[in-house]
Scaffold this active site. Structure first.
Site, PDB file in Angstrom:
ATOM      1  CE  LYS A  29     -18.407  -3.265  13.048  1.00  0.00           C
ATOM      2  NZ  LYS A  29     -19.049  -4.584  12.984  1.00  0.00           N
TER       3      LYS A  29
ATOM      4  CD  GLU B 247     -26.799  -3.838  12.413  1.00  0.00           C
ATOM      5  OE1 GLU B 247     -27.584  -3.684  11.456  1.00  0.00           O
ATOM      6  OE2 GLU B 247     -25.637  -4.284  12.278  1.00  0.00           O
TER       7      GLU B 247
ATOM      8  CB  SER C 185     -11.131  -4.365  14.816  1.00  0.00           C
ATOM      9  OG  SER C 185     -11.402  -4.181  16.190  1.00  0.00           O
TER      10      SER C 185
END
Lengths: 265, 417
Positions: free
Chosen positions: B110, B132, B398
């Site tokens: 991220k 969010e 991830s």
């Protein structure tokens, strides 16, 4: 000439401003919703904005979010809403604008939506999340222009963009009073006035102001600036606080009459 | 009465060769029939401003240099690409390679995106960030870059996710962010995004909305993909360096789809199979899943047109997955195009299989993966079975799984059995 144009011409002659009332279709249920709308019309509502509830209303504050949820939980859908619209049409000549997010219309089908809307006596649509840039699909799917497309202008809209928006609009222009979601506090009449003046220089279409107008005094103030006032969350709040009152439709009717009085010069 | 746009839309007839002839999106953010900008007028000027600013700054040398520097020294890139020997031996089929995004700062991919967007916000003169978050990884990554750049930060998170990803809530608070609990709707990622958009409508003048996936209105899907494509660019170089050639298959989990898009994009015109793994939750047949591409239909959610999980009236359905990061009824529009053109294949893995894979990789490789990534690993184990060792599969790991310990251990009881 459609009912929206006729209404503004009549109001103009009487030196009145338009009271536009938003109601979530099917809140708290379809029957009560119909009774509420009929009382509003009886009390002198000029234009009905019939809200098609959506599960994810990102432009709306908590009051309309909850009203949408109540309507959906009671099974409101486009089929029952078109029936509701047709029933109102049998009783009153009030212009009806279907207020929607794009997804319920898109999934129903652009062309079937158009035909059903016309057949049930609707006069226009206002699609809150469909900017002119994405409207091609809609206008290409519609056989003619019997349904007005009401467009939003926001306080953040730059001047060139206003020109572009009003050229794609019909019926009236919906001026968003402030940056924020529906039902939020704080009304800045100076900002509204500036934007109305700008818009008047760009279009002949009537200008109605909405978002956050909730008191009779605010209706009076905005009536001095614009051609119409949109009230939504204030009605929905009244519904929410009187859900169990058998007199609910009458209460909304009385409130409509109060607001309407404030639109007279 | 239901229309079926799929049958008469010529753009749906495109095949995978389209990516050799043109690039997506177009000027207005359309990926074929998908994408676009479906938002209220108040936000349109902000999206147009963002698009122009992104196009301008991302082309400048100073922005690129600064970003490269930050990715290297702050984020810790390049992340390793690693041959998972014991896992490969266990499946006794294809060779499995893991792209270790879990080793990036904050523990997931991220941050590749948040650091890019925060740098852009700084260049644009915005002083406040909002975001969010579902699993909390994007929230943590945004809170991190907000602290790094000295910006105010608010994170919107569904109250259900706050419960199941408690450690990440604490991390965001330590990093100085305000975590705002969202109680509307399903109380998960979808509603957190609704609330962030509502907040942005009222604060659009000084606030930058850092969207965490390749979803949302244009320019987010293209911007986030471009910030994430470093995953695929590194993977390509690393595979060539380690094996002398391109891999045969890439596998990544898909919620909104940013880690998958980041891995896939640099390979889009290469002879490499692309597999996205969605969450099948309790099982597709139960209806409680998050397999948007596999079982959704075309619709408009959160500002763009793509596949969504919805009922026949266009009301958005509740998604379900054990993994908060995959628990989303929408998906990025570029994935919708990859699916329709058959350039990528989308499959799904249920909660149970994801848990099995989770346990296996802990024991075989000494890596605790994010529950999201465990879905990709689970599918890789299946895909590897009937192949030989010289078939090379890269799985995007991830994120790391520390955040998931709360859902794995209820008191003394482990749901791993």
């Amino acid at each position: 000439m459609n009912r929206i144009e006729q209404t503004f011409i009549k109001l103009n002659q009487k030196r009145e401003k338009a009271l536009v009332g938003f109601i979530t279709a099917g809140d708290p249920d379809i029957q009560t919703s119909l009774a509420i709308i009929l009382e509003m019309c009886k009390a002198g509502l000029d234009i009905l904005e019939l809200g098609i509830p959506f599960s994810d209303p990102t432009s709306d504050g908590p009051v309309i979010q909850r009203s949408s949820l109540r309507a959906l939980n009671k099974g409101a859908n486009l089929s029952t809403i078109f029936e509701l619209c047709a029933t109102v049409r049998k009783h009153y000549d009030v212009p009806i604008v279907l207020f929607s997010y794009y997804n319920p219309m898109f999934v129903y089908g652009i062309t079937p939506f158009y035909h059903e809307a016309i057949q049930s006596g609707a006069d226009g649509v206002l699609i809150v999340d469909l900017p002119p840039e994405e409207s091609g699909e809609l206008t290409q799917g519609w056989p003619d222009d019997k349904l007005s497309i009401i467009r939003l202008v926001a306080p953040t809209t730059p001047n060139e963009r206003m020109t572009q928006i009003v050229s794609a609009a019909s019926g009236f222009i919906y001026l968003v009073s402030k940056t924020g979601v529906t039902g939020s506090d704080g009304l800045q009449t100076s900002v509204i006035e500036q934007n109305v003046i700008k818009l008047k220089s760009l279009t002949q279409l009537p200008i109605c102001v909405g978002f956050g107008i909730s008191t009779v005094e605010q209706v009076r103030q905005v009536s001095e600036l614009a051609d119409g006032i949109v009230i939504g969350s204030a009605f929905e709040r009244l519904i929410e606080t009187n859900l169990d009152d058998p007199n609910l439709p009458k209460l909304i009717g009385d409130q409509t009459a109060e607001f309407k009085k404030a639109t007279l010069a | 009465m239901q229309s079926d746009p799929e049958n008469h839309d010529p753009e749906k007839q495109m095949d995978s060769t389209v990516f050799q002839k043109q690039t997506f999106p177009d000027q207005q953010g359309h990926f074929g029939p998908y994408g676009g900008r479906y938002v209220g007028e108040t936000l349109m000027p902000a999206l147009i401003e963002l698009d122009l600013a992104y196009q301008h700054f991302s082309q400048t040398r100073s922005f690129q240099d600064e970003l490269k520097e930050l990715l290297h020294h702050y984020v810790g890139r390049p992340t390793p690409l690693f041959y998972a020997k014991r896992l490969s031996q266990f499946v006794n089929g294809a060779s499995l390679f893991l792209k270790r995004e879990d080793l990036a700062h904050t523990g997931a991919h991220k941050i590749n995106n948040t650091i890019g967007q925060a740098l852009l916000a700084k260049k644009m003169g915005k002083t406040k960030l909002i975001a969010e978050t579902g699993a909390g990884q994007h929230g943590v990554a945004t809170a991190t870059v907000a602290a790094f750049f000295g910006m105010e930060c608010k994170i919107f998170m569904g109250s259900e996710d706050i419960q199941r990803q408690a450690p990440n809530v604490k991390r965001m608070q330590l990093l100085g962010a305000q975590v705002i609990s969202v109680d509307s709707g399903t109380r998960t990622l979808k509603d957190a995004m609704n609330e962030a958009m509502r907040y942005w409508v009222g604060a659009v003048e000084d606030t930058f909305y850092v969207i965490g996936s390749v979803a949302g209105p244009h320019p987010y899907p293209v911007m986030v993909r471009n910030f994430q494509k470093i995953i695929g660019e590194e993977t390509k170089l690393q595979m060539i360096e380690q094996t002398g050639r391109l891999p045969n298959m890439l596998i990544a989990c898909v919620g909104g789809g940013s880690n998958a898009m980041g891995l896939f994009y640099p390979f889009i015109n290469d002879p490499v199979e692309l597999i996205g793994v969605e969450a099948a939750g309790f099982g597709i047949e139960t209806g409680k899943h998050a397999a948007t591409l596999g079982h959704g239909t075309t619709g408009v959610l959160h500002g763009s047109k793509s596949y969504v999980l919805q009922n026949q009236w266009g009301q958005i359905s509740e998604a379900h997955s054990i993994s908060a990061g995959l628990d989303y009824p929408g998906v990025g529009p570029e994935h919708a195009l990859l699916k329709d053109t058959k350039r990528a294949t989308y499959v799904s893995i249920d909660d149970h299989k994801a848990l099995e894979a989770f346990r296996l990789i802990c024991l075989k490789e000494g890596i605790i993966p994010a529950m999201e990534s465990a879905h990709a690993i689970a599918y890789a184990l299946e895909a590897a079975k009937d192949k030989s060792y010289n078939y090379h599969i890269v799985v995007n790991l991830s994120g790391r799984g520390d955040k998931d310990l709360g859902i794995l251990f209820k008191g003394e009881q482990s749901i791993l059995g």
